[in-house]
Design an enzyme around this catalytic site. Structure first.
Site, short mmCIF file in Angstrom:
data_model
loop_
_atom_site.label_atom_id
_atom_site.label_comp_id
_atom_site.label_asym_id
_atom_site.label_seq_id
_atom_site.Cartn_x
_atom_site.Cartn_y
_atom_site.Cartn_z
N ALA A 33 35.55 22.77 55.85
CA ALA A 33 35.51 21.89 54.80
C ALA A 33 34.83 20.56 54.65
CB ALA A 33 35.90 22.18 53.90
N GLU A 129 29.51 33.79 44.55
CA GLU A 129 29.98 34.87 45.45
C GLU A 129 30.62 36.49 44.75
OE1 GLU A 129 28.01 34.40 48.32
OE2 GLU A 129 28.45 36.78 47.79
N ILE A 136 31.91 41.01 49.93
CA ILE A 136 31.21 40.69 50.67
C ILE A 136 30.44 39.74 50.77
CG2 ILE A 136 29.59 42.28 51.55
CD1 ILE A 136 30.57 44.38 50.02
N ASP A 201 29.40 47.53 34.40
CA ASP A 201 29.92 46.30 35.45
C ASP A 201 28.94 46.45 36.40
OD1 ASP A 201 31.92 44.63 36.80
OD2 ASP A 201 32.04 46.22 38.38
N LYS A 205 26.22 43.24 38.00
CA LYS A 205 26.06 42.69 39.39
C LYS A 205 25.32 43.12 39.98
CE LYS A 205 31.28 43.76 40.38
NZ LYS A 205 32.06 44.75 40.81
N GLY A 302 39.59 43.57 44.86
CA GLY A 302 41.36 42.90 45.13
C GLY A 302 41.58 41.75 45.27
P1 NDP Z 1 43.18 39.00 35.28
O1 NDP Z 1 43.74 40.12 33.81
O2 NDP Z 1 44.43 40.25 37.14
O3 NDP Z 1 43.85 37.39 35.20
C1 NDP Z 1 42.72 37.20 34.49
C2 NDP Z 1 44.24 35.38 34.23
O4 NDP Z 1 43.49 34.82 32.84
C3 NDP Z 1 45.72 36.89 33.74
O5 NDP Z 1 46.49 35.90 33.77
C4 NDP Z 1 45.23 36.16 32.00
O6 NDP Z 1 47.08 35.73 31.92
C5 NDP Z 1 44.74 34.30 32.05
N1 NDP Z 1 44.57 34.63 30.58
C6 NDP Z 1 42.92 35.43 29.87
N2 NDP Z 1 43.30 34.20 29.09
C7 NDP Z 1 43.27 32.94 29.25
C8 NDP Z 1 43.03 32.26 28.86
N3 NDP Z 1 42.93 31.81 27.57
N4 NDP Z 1 43.23 30.32 29.54
C9 NDP Z 1 44.04 30.51 30.86
N5 NDP Z 1 43.96 31.77 31.03
C10 NDP Z 1 43.87 32.87 30.61
O7 NDP Z 1 42.06 39.63 35.95
P2 NDP Z 1 41.32 39.61 37.21
O8 NDP Z 1 41.79 38.22 38.25
O9 NDP Z 1 40.95 40.81 38.63
O10 NDP Z 1 39.55 39.50 37.09
C11 NDP Z 1 39.35 37.84 36.90
C12 NDP Z 1 38.31 37.84 37.19
O11 NDP Z 1 37.45 37.92 38.92
C13 NDP Z 1 36.88 38.64 35.84
O12 NDP Z 1 35.72 38.18 35.48
C14 NDP Z 1 36.63 39.20 36.73
O13 NDP Z 1 35.73 40.28 36.42
C15 NDP Z 1 36.53 39.11 38.43
N6 NDP Z 1 36.46 40.22 39.24
C16 NDP Z 1 38.04 40.88 39.38
C17 NDP Z 1 37.88 41.52 40.60
C18 NDP Z 1 38.90 42.19 40.84
O14 NDP Z 1 38.41 42.92 42.02
N7 NDP Z 1 40.45 42.12 40.03
C19 NDP Z 1 36.39 41.46 41.63
C20 NDP Z 1 35.69 40.68 41.20
C21 NDP Z 1 35.38 39.79 40.44
P3 NDP Z 1 47.52 36.89 30.80
O15 NDP Z 1 47.64 37.76 32.02
O16 NDP Z 1 48.44 36.22 30.18
O17 NDP Z 1 46.52 36.82 29.95
N1 HSE Z 2 35.91 45.98 38.05
C1 HSE Z 2 35.10 45.68 39.41
C2 HSE Z 2 35.59 46.86 40.84
C3 HSE Z 2 35.76 44.49 40.29
O1 HSE Z 2 35.37 47.98 40.43
O2 HSE Z 2 33.84 46.82 41.29
C4 HSE Z 2 35.87 44.55 41.68
O3 HSE Z 2 34.05 43.30 40.89
#
Ligand code: NDP
Ligand code: HSE
Length: 436
Positions: A33, A129, A136, A201, A205, A302
């Site tokens: 970076a 991304e 990917i 979902d 995408k 993941g």
């Molecule tokens: P998670 O539910 O695992 O994580 C979300 C986090 O945000 C939790 O720790 C939650 O806390 C916290 N949170 C909720 N509300 C608030 C708030 N108001 N202020 C601060 N923190 C908050 O979700 P993911 O990590 O799986 O997904 C995150 C994003 O990434 C989503 O948009 C999802 O669609 C996207 N995504 C996910 C993928 C995956 O493989 N999981 C892959 C690609 C995209 P708490 O648990 O205490 O509610």
């Molecule tokens: N819920 C989504 C999936 C996470 O299963 O592909 C990745 O965007």
């Protein structure tokens, strides 16, 4: 050069992966970076867990507004998800002149136009991304690598959860509900898993990719969305016997009349590489006029695979933050004043091939009636399979694969077939793409 300071909103599955990978690979990432990238603030509702995960290495707060309003933060990573609080926070971060990285496809597919406009006006970047196909780098491929091409179509397995469910059900004979729970445990599924299994979902995408591929606004409301909940094991078996696999595909295709934008279970010839993408893996096939077909494959969901894409965006922003906003790579690949209004076609105007399964009374003339209806609707048959009735049964399954035709022709033919007294119940229709 002084480090670039990052505020992380949400340290769940993807947030924790991002924190860990950035820390683990800090030295190499800095070399790439040109500046050190440091997460200095984390906001999460569960501050205790967040403190444990970050091990006292950054400030942890409960209120995400403290991060987006903090004058020292250069980049905000939004990993909360959904379109409520996440939208407010992203808009506030932009208004405060901060660059944004998000994995939130639901947010971008529904509010992308507003978000990208605000970012453009403010001269900040919104990078996403991780929002499509997890690890990917498909956004970069579409927006930059394939920029010479007129994209003709793209088709992808872009939901890891449903592909995992279909693979496990087929290979291990496991029940839908059990496999879904496992996908949730592994962190693949959305907070609301109906978004995965009902195709929403994948449609988010596909919508984002269609905008980048064709230079049109994001229009999730125009996408045709069908998930895997109505798919029956019988159809998966028959498809295999005919040399096909059923996958939940997201498809965006340019046609002379407009853009097809659709997500639905689809038969694909088993010999295609994409038909052999299993588990939570994703793959996107993109066809450009110059390059031909290109295939992108990898982990679509993941913690760390998705973090890989989030951090790639952080590095991109760090490298480009000093560039003149007018000359950065446009959010949706095309210059904002060069977007076009090619319409997204209604499903009735879509052209594809079909798998039709019907149960019929095993009587003379039934098949002739059915094929006559198809011929009258200008639908040509590609292949056919008739299963003998089980012993003691008088009903047989007929499976027909059609050549390409318009959806409205098939709908009309199905209505006539279902009206035949010799046809029992409804005709099962699954779309089929040769992807050649
Ligand atoms: P998670 O539910 O695992 O994580 C979300 C986090 O945000 C939790 O720790 C939650 O806390 C916290 N949170 C909720 N509300 C608030 C708030 N108001 N202020 C601060 N923190 C908050 O979700 P993911 O990590 O799986 O997904 C995150 C994003 O990434 C989503 O948009 C999802 O669609 C996207 N995504 C996910 C993928 C995956 O493989 N999981 C892959 C690609 C995209 P708490 O648990 O205490 O509610
Ligand atoms: N819920 C989504 C999936 C996470 O299963 O592909 C990745 O965007």
């Amino acid at each position: 050069m002084k480090p670039i300071k990052v505020g992380l909103l949400g340290i769940g599955t993807v947030g924790s992966g991002t924190f860990n990978v950035l820390k683990r690979n800090q030295e190499e990432i800095t070399r790439r970076a040109g500046r050190s990238i440091q997460i200095t603030m984390v906001a999460d509702l569960n501050t205790e867990r967040a403190k444990e995960l970050t091990n006292g290495e950054c400030e942890v707060v409960n209120d995400a507004n403290l991060v987006v309003n903090h004058p020292d933060i250069d980049i905000v990573i939004e990993l909360i998800g959904g379109y409520g609080i996440a939208r407010d926070l992203v808009m506030k971060a932009i208004a405060n002149g901060k660059h944004v990285v998000t994995a939130n496809k639901a947010l971008l597919a529904t509010h992308g136009t507003e978000i990208f406009r605000a970012a453009q006006e403010k001269g900040v970047m919104v990078a996403f991304e991780a929002a499509v196909a997890g690890g990917i780098p498909i956004i970069k491929a579409l927006r930059e690598g394939l920029t010479a091409n007129r994209i003709q179509w793209l088709a992808g397995i872009i939901n890891g959860t449903t592909n995992f469910i279909l693979s496990e059900m087929r290979d291990k004979g496991l029940d839908f509900d059990i496999v879904l729970k496992e996908a949730q445990r592994l962190g693949y599924a959305e907070a609301d898993p109906t978004f995965d299994i009902e195709g929403v979902d994948a449609a988010h995408k596909a919508t984002i990719m269609s905008a980048i591929a064709f230079g049109i606004p994001v229009q999730f409301d125009k996408a045709h969305v069908e998930g895997i909940t109505k798919l029956q094991a019988t159809d998966i078996r028959y498809a295999e016997q005919l040399g096909y696999r059923i996958k939940l595909l997201g498809i965006a295709k340019r046609t002379p009349k407009g853009i097809e934008l659709r997500v639905h279970p689809t038969l694909i010839p088993a010999k295609r590489l994409i038909a052999n993408v299993e588990g939570a893996m994703n793959a996107v096939l993109v066809h450009g006029d110059a390059v031909g077909a290109t295939l992108y494959y990898g982990k679509g969901a993941g913690s760390e695979p998705t973090a890989s894409a989030v951090i790639a965006d952080l590095v991109d922003i760090t490298r480009l933050a000093t560039a003149d906003p007018e000359h950065r790579v446009p959010h949706l690949a095309f210059q904002p004043d060069s977007m076009n209004d090619t319409p997204i076609l209604p499903m009735s105007e879509v052209t594809t091939s079909y798998y039709l399964r019907m149960q019929v009374d095993d009587q003379t003339g039934v098949l002739a009636d059915i094929t006559r209806i198809l011929a009258d609707s200008t639908i040509s048959i590609d292949a056919m399979l008739q299963k003998e009735p089980e012993e003691g049964d008088t009903r047989a399954d007929i499976i027909i694969l059609t050549h390409q035709t318009q959806e409205k022709n098939v709908e009309a033919a199905i209505a006539k077939i279902e009206a035949l007294s010799t046809v029992v119940g409804q005709v099962t229709k699954i779309r089929l793409e040769q992807l050649s």
